[in-house]
Enzyme design. Structure first.
Site, PDB file in Angstrom:
ATOM      1  N   ALA A 121     -18.679  25.258  38.121  1.00  0.00           N
ATOM      2  CA  ALA A 121     -19.583  24.279  37.531  1.00  0.00           C
ATOM      3  C   ALA A 121     -21.039  24.505  37.909  1.00  0.00           C
ATOM      4  CB  ALA A 121     -19.155  22.870  37.948  1.00  0.00           C
ATOM      5  N   SER A 140     -21.997  27.898  39.413  1.00  0.00           N
ATOM      6  CA  SER A 140     -22.258  29.337  39.432  1.00  0.00           C
ATOM      7  C   SER A 140     -21.061  30.079  38.858  1.00  0.00           C
ATOM      8  CB  SER A 140     -22.552  29.837  40.855  1.00  0.00           C
ATOM      9  OG  SER A 140     -21.404  29.706  41.669  1.00  0.00           O
ATOM     10  N   GLY A 141     -21.299  31.314  38.461  1.00  0.00           N
ATOM     11  CA  GLY A 141     -20.242  32.153  37.950  1.00  0.00           C
ATOM     12  C   GLY A 141     -20.271  33.506  38.609  1.00  0.00           C
ATOM     13  N   ARG A 142     -19.177  34.235  38.490  1.00  0.00           N
ATOM     14  CA  ARG A 142     -19.103  35.565  39.069  1.00  0.00           C
ATOM     15  C   ARG A 142     -18.104  36.399  38.282  1.00  0.00           C
ATOM     16  NH1 ARG A 142     -17.150  31.494  40.966  1.00  0.00           N
ATOM     17  NH2 ARG A 142     -19.110  31.010  41.989  1.00  0.00           N
ATOM     18  N   GLY A 171     -12.348  22.794  34.126  1.00  0.00           N
ATOM     19  CA  GLY A 171     -11.599  22.178  33.046  1.00  0.00           C
ATOM     20  C   GLY A 171     -12.398  21.100  32.325  1.00  0.00           C
ATOM     21  N   HIS A 176      -7.415  27.440  34.421  1.00  0.00           N
ATOM     22  CA  HIS A 176      -8.140  26.401  35.146  1.00  0.00           C
ATOM     23  C   HIS A 176      -8.430  26.962  36.530  1.00  0.00           C
ATOM     24  CE1 HIS A 176      -9.341  22.711  37.055  1.00  0.00           C
ATOM     25  NE2 HIS A 176      -9.182  22.029  35.936  1.00  0.00           N
ATOM     26  N   ASP A 177      -9.692  26.943  36.931  1.00  0.00           N
ATOM     27  CA  ASP A 177     -10.041  27.612  38.187  1.00  0.00           C
ATOM     28  C   ASP A 177      -9.290  27.048  39.385  1.00  0.00           C
ATOM     29  OD1 ASP A 177     -11.465  25.230  38.214  1.00  0.00           O
ATOM     30  OD2 ASP A 177     -13.432  26.149  38.424  1.00  0.00           O
ATOM     31  N   THR A 178      -8.945  25.751  39.345  1.00  0.00           N
ATOM     32  CA  THR A 178      -8.161  25.200  40.451  1.00  0.00           C
ATOM     33  C   THR A 178      -6.751  25.768  40.464  1.00  0.00           C
ATOM     34  OG1 THR A 178      -9.433  23.152  40.285  1.00  0.00           O
ATOM     35  CG2 THR A 178      -7.417  23.084  41.573  1.00  0.00           C
TER      36      THR A 178
END
Length: 468
Positions: free
Chosen positions: A12, A14-16, A77, A233-235
């Site tokens: 939410a 940053s990204g990588r 999400g 979902h990142d979690t």
């Protein structure tokens, strides 16, 4: 057998893009590209800048290439993009923190009894959830004229492959999925007057969605590459990335948000679970993420930005060191209050909440930070105790993964509040979970969840014992 995979992990803030080289039991993770994720205020609405994120994803894949065995993507999400009939994006997706959903839980409750809704979806009531976003936008021109709605990871996967699908773990966070049948709940959507035809077919993590489009591969400067549906979902990816060696563990996926809970083999949609406001979200291999979504280190990030605006910038490392020196027994506040979720002048909000609850308000930046961390640790402990009570499960250890695993003070305070040992790491748990699903789907590795997690031991940072 060895292979290298690209894990696109968008959070939410940053990204990588990471590359994971898998060789037997060893995983080598390398950061190819890291970038900010900054929402945009425009015309009274808060949007995600997904086109900027797409540019960064393309650059990250270019830096990760040229030869990859696969690509997978996981993101936050709740949010979604609307597509026209020709596949073009109608507008930038609205950010979950936008105020349009504030009264939507009450509006939905007028149409479907919350207890009945919970038995179907197993979703906690949170105004950020997709169900409430869709309710707020149900009659908008864009919703009426869209031909498809794709959740954030599925939107990026569509741009990569041209295939419209809905991955199950992120779909389960919407409040629109029947958590027991693992299918979209057309009954719920019909009763709320929502368009069922906007939804894409569901797929499980480990599905091969297809090859990256030739024009996208050329843009990324990579060879023809398959796209794998991971736990998007990142979690869900982060929980797979928990280096658990036993079944009786609790997890805290700690970043902008804190996702705190247990891993179950089946949903728990009991009245007790609903009253305790737990959500049931699906994971890898039929597991269920039984958790609460809590405000996380967003409060510290917002505080640092506020102090910088006031001309008093602070180094996070120095601030945490000073916060550790603050005496214990300070104020504890409810970090789940709506004003903290929305952000802004968080230090001012913290002081106001202390005054409102007849506690001594912190006056310095370290004291505000300590109050936030003490309050987060208390919320984690309350959630884990409630999860044990509702499920009848015991917990012997707590794992903290994600960026918050680096916060040594928070880890120790959590161990103290829970009265349980805390193990920190991996920091990049979501990327590791992403890579593991790709590698197993590609037959580079084999085994169940325990076998996959057994490869994560080298990524543990530290163990914290509770102090008296």
């Amino acid at each position: 057998m060895s292979a290298t995979y690209a894990a696109v992990d968008l959070g939410a803030t940053s990204g990588r893009v990471m590359t994971g080289h898998v060789d037997g039991d060893r995983i080598e993770l390398r950061e190819a590209h890291r970038f900010d994720n900054r929402p945009v205020h425009l015309g009274g609405t808060l949007y995600w800048d997904v086109l900027s994120l797409w540019r960064e994803v393309v650059e990250g894949l270019r830096l990760a290439g040229p030869r990859l065995a696969g690509i997978g993507i996981d993101t936050w999400g709740a949010d979604y993009g609307l597509l026209e009939a020709d596949g073009r994006l109608l507008a930038n997706p609205v950010n979950m923190r936008d105020r349009r959903t504030e009264c939507m839980p009450e509006r939905v409750a007028e149409l479907i009894d919350p207890a009945e809704l919970y038995t179907v979806t197993g979703a906690q009531i949170s105004s950020i959830n997709t169900i409430y976003q869709w309710m707020s936008a149900r009659d908008d021109w864009s919703m009426q004229h869209a031909s498809a709605a794709l959740l954030t990871p599925d939107l990026f996967a569509y741009w990569l492959t041209g295939e419209r699908r809905a991955e199950l773990t992120v779909a389960s966070s919407t409040g629109l999925l029947d958590v027991r049948t693992r299918q979209w709940s057309t009954d719920v959507m019909g009763r709320l007057g929502m368009r069922v035809d906007l939804l894409a077919p569901l797929v499980e993590p480990g599905n091969v969605r297809g090859e990256v489009l030739p024009e996208v591969a050329r843009q990324c400067e990579i060879a023809p590459t398959r796209f794998f549906d991971v736990a998007s979902h990142d979690t869900a990816s982060a929980v797979l990335g928990v280096p658990a060696t036993c079944d009786d563990f609790a997890y805290i996926s700690c970043g902008t948000w804190s996702l705190v809970g247990l891993e179950l083999s089946a949903p728990n949609t009991s009245l007790e679970a609903q009253a305790a406001n737990f959500t049931n979200e699906l994971g890898v291999d039929g597991t269920v993420r039984f958790l609460r979504n809590l405000t996380g280190l967003w409060m510290v990030t917002q505080s640092l930005r506020q102090w910088e605006r006031e001309g008093e910038p602070h180094s996070l490392v120095a601030l945490l060191g000073a916060a550790a020196d603050c005496p214990p027994g300070g104020p504890i506040i409810d970090t789940g209050r709506p004003e903290f979720v929305r952000g802004g002048d968080v230090p001012g909000m913290v002081r106001a909440e202390c005054v409102r609850t007849d506690q001594r308000a912190p006056t310095t930046a370290p004291a505000v930070t300590r109050c936030i961390l003490d309050s987060l640790a208390a919320a984690y402990a309350d959630t884990i105790r409630d999860a044990m009570r509702v499920t009848g499960r015991s917990v012997s250890v707590v794992h903290i993964v994600g960026g918050g695993a680096r916060n040594e003070l928070l880890a120790q305070l959590t161990a103290d509040a829970c009265g349980l040992p805390v193990i920190t790491g991996p920091v990049e748990a979501a990327a590791l979970g992403n890579v593991l699903v790709q590698a197993r789907a590609d037959d580079t590795i084999s085994g169940d969840l325990a076998a996959m997690r057994a490869r994560l031991g080298p990524w543990v940072l530290a163990r914290y014992e509770p102090r008296r």
